[in-house]
Design a protein around this motif. Sequence first.
Motif, mmCIF file in Angstrom:
data_model
loop_
_atom_site.group_PDB
_atom_site.id
_atom_site.type_symbol
_atom_site.label_atom_id
_atom_site.label_comp_id
_atom_site.label_asym_id
_atom_site.label_seq_id
_atom_site.Cartn_x
_atom_site.Cartn_y
_atom_site.Cartn_z
ATOM 1 N N ARG A 14 101.511 10.305 -14.654
ATOM 2 C CA ARG A 14 100.311 11.087 -14.981
ATOM 3 C C ARG A 14 99.259 10.914 -13.886
ATOM 4 N NH1 ARG A 14 98.997 12.968 -19.865
ATOM 5 N NH2 ARG A 14 96.807 12.392 -19.570
ATOM 6 N N TRP A 15 98.506 11.988 -13.676
ATOM 7 C CA TRP A 15 97.322 11.925 -12.802
ATOM 8 C C TRP A 15 96.214 12.659 -13.538
ATOM 9 C CZ3 TRP A 15 93.708 14.735 -9.963
ATOM 10 C CH2 TRP A 15 93.040 14.036 -8.941
ATOM 11 N N GLY A 33 101.124 12.776 -10.677
ATOM 12 C CA GLY A 33 101.363 11.775 -9.653
ATOM 13 C C GLY A 33 102.848 11.748 -9.333
ATOM 14 N N ILE A 34 103.192 11.330 -8.136
ATOM 15 C CA ILE A 34 104.596 11.256 -7.751
ATOM 16 C C ILE A 34 104.786 10.081 -6.796
ATOM 17 C CG2 ILE A 34 104.291 12.885 -5.846
ATOM 18 C CD1 ILE A 34 107.145 13.874 -6.334
ATOM 19 N N ILE A 35 105.843 9.334 -7.011
ATOM 20 C CA ILE A 35 106.235 8.285 -6.065
ATOM 21 C C ILE A 35 107.523 8.783 -5.419
ATOM 22 C CG2 ILE A 35 106.927 5.882 -5.762
ATOM 23 C CD1 ILE A 35 105.332 5.257 -8.328
ATOM 24 N N ILE A 36 107.448 9.067 -4.144
ATOM 25 C CA ILE A 36 108.575 9.649 -3.430
ATOM 26 C C ILE A 36 109.031 8.659 -2.366
ATOM 27 C CG2 ILE A 36 106.990 10.976 -1.965
ATOM 28 C CD1 ILE A 36 109.209 13.186 -1.969
ATOM 29 N N ARG A 40 103.347 6.812 -2.647
ATOM 30 C CA ARG A 40 102.668 7.462 -3.774
ATOM 31 C C ARG A 40 101.914 8.686 -3.266
ATOM 32 N NH1 ARG A 40 97.673 6.853 -5.834
ATOM 33 N NH2 ARG A 40 97.398 7.645 -7.953
ATOM 34 N N ALA A 41 101.913 9.771 -4.043
ATOM 35 C CA ALA A 41 101.231 11.003 -3.655
ATOM 36 C C ALA A 41 100.783 11.746 -4.909
ATOM 37 C CB ALA A 41 102.168 11.880 -2.819
ATOM 38 N N ILE A 42 100.056 12.834 -4.685
ATOM 39 C CA ILE A 42 99.619 13.713 -5.776
ATOM 40 C C ILE A 42 100.335 15.040 -5.594
ATOM 41 C CG2 ILE A 42 97.674 14.861 -6.902
ATOM 42 C CD1 ILE A 42 95.888 12.715 -5.460
ATOM 43 N N LEU A 43 100.951 15.530 -6.660
ATOM 44 C CA LEU A 43 101.653 16.799 -6.631
ATOM 45 C C LEU A 43 100.775 17.845 -7.322
ATOM 46 C CD1 LEU A 43 104.494 17.820 -5.714
ATOM 47 C CD2 LEU A 43 105.233 17.512 -8.090
ATOM 48 N N ASN A 68 92.911 8.542 -2.415
ATOM 49 C CA ASN A 68 93.228 8.700 -0.993
ATOM 50 C C ASN A 68 94.720 8.521 -0.710
ATOM 51 O OD1 ASN A 68 92.784 9.116 1.743
ATOM 52 N ND2 ASN A 68 92.319 6.968 2.139
ATOM 53 N N VAL A 69 95.494 9.474 -1.194
ATOM 54 C CA VAL A 69 96.939 9.504 -0.939
ATOM 55 C C VAL A 69 97.312 10.934 -0.531
ATOM 56 C CG1 VAL A 69 97.454 7.640 -2.566
ATOM 57 C CG2 VAL A 69 97.483 10.022 -3.360
ATOM 58 N N PRO A 70 98.492 11.159 0.021
ATOM 59 C CA PRO A 70 98.879 12.529 0.391
ATOM 60 C C PRO A 70 98.896 13.461 -0.807
ATOM 61 C CG PRO A 70 100.344 10.929 1.418
ATOM 62 C CD PRO A 70 99.499 10.162 0.453
ATOM 63 N N VAL A 71 98.558 14.728 -0.562
ATOM 64 C CA VAL A 71 98.605 15.770 -1.582
ATOM 65 C C VAL A 71 99.721 16.732 -1.208
ATOM 66 C CG1 VAL A 71 97.368 17.678 -2.673
ATOM 67 C CG2 VAL A 71 96.162 15.550 -2.129
ATOM 68 N N ILE A 72 100.665 16.939 -2.134
ATOM 69 C CA ILE A 72 101.831 17.788 -1.874
ATOM 70 C C ILE A 72 101.740 19.045 -2.721
ATOM 71 C CG2 ILE A 72 104.354 17.921 -1.875
ATOM 72 C CD1 ILE A 72 104.374 14.829 -1.910
#
Length: 315
Positions: A14-15, A33-36, A40-43, A68-72
């Motif tokens: 969840r985000w 949220g996603i851990i790839i 960790r990133a935001i989808l 402050n993580v990548p946004v996909i």
Amino acid sequence: MAKNLFGIPVQYERWDQQGSLPLYIADGYDFSGIIIGKKRAILIKPRGKLPTLPALKKQIAKIQTLDNVPVILDLDGISPYRRKSFIENNIPFLTPKQIFLPFMGTMLTEENENKTHRFVFSTQQLLLLYLYSNKKQLYLSEAAKILPFTPMTLSRAAKQLEGTDLFTITKDGVKKVMEAKVDRAELFQKSKAFLSNPARQWGYIDKKDVTSDMVIAGETALSEKTMLNPPRLATYAISQKNFNKGKLEKELIDPHQQVQLELWAYDPKLFSRKNTADSLSVALSFEGNHDERIEEAIHQLVMEELADDQWNYRI
């Protein structure tokens, strides 16, 4: 949800920080949220039409102020033009067939996906002629009177355009006729992935060496047709065949005495108006430029050019 993407293990979570975002962003996407791999990133999945590139970059930056993580971007599909734009601007995205994660150094596609090939410059000029002719149908015999090609080169260019599935090539008697399947604006946008920067080399020359073979180009041309402020240094363009490269200075010594000169793969005078290189070629000459000020001016330039149906090239 998938537990891997193209063989990369993923976990979803969840985000729930969208409540702290402006409403137009919070309502514009579905967030998770996603851990790839181990990252960790935001989808974010758009609920409607994607915004322009400058607006999208600002929205992603706003999301990253909270986390402050990548946004996909999670997309159902992506056009060649948008894919090229996202890759050039390092914007992560995934679709059912592709994944681009610059923060992991990853770009994968399905093995059976057709690869995009750039047009040769003769094809690029034929496309520009079609766009500027403002005609639904263009006879290749008409194009032959204007473009500096042999019949074989022109035929190959038409065949390459047809191969994009954006054109049909038919016959009217013995004459070949090309016709786009979409309107001018959509045609240019969908063709963008196949088009190349016409400027192959650049440097500086003295103002006194500017000749009638040269036309205004670069930021100078862009500032003449948009709200962009004129640059300190004027820019001109000339066909690389019409200029001795040995006369091109690599160093700017005196901005009051010199101008910038771009050497183009084709003659910038071909579609020029009022001693200024054509708008679409000027837009293409900024390929790889990530200045938001320039991007917005280019968008304005292209939209105005493609909306202008009062002017047509000399056919």
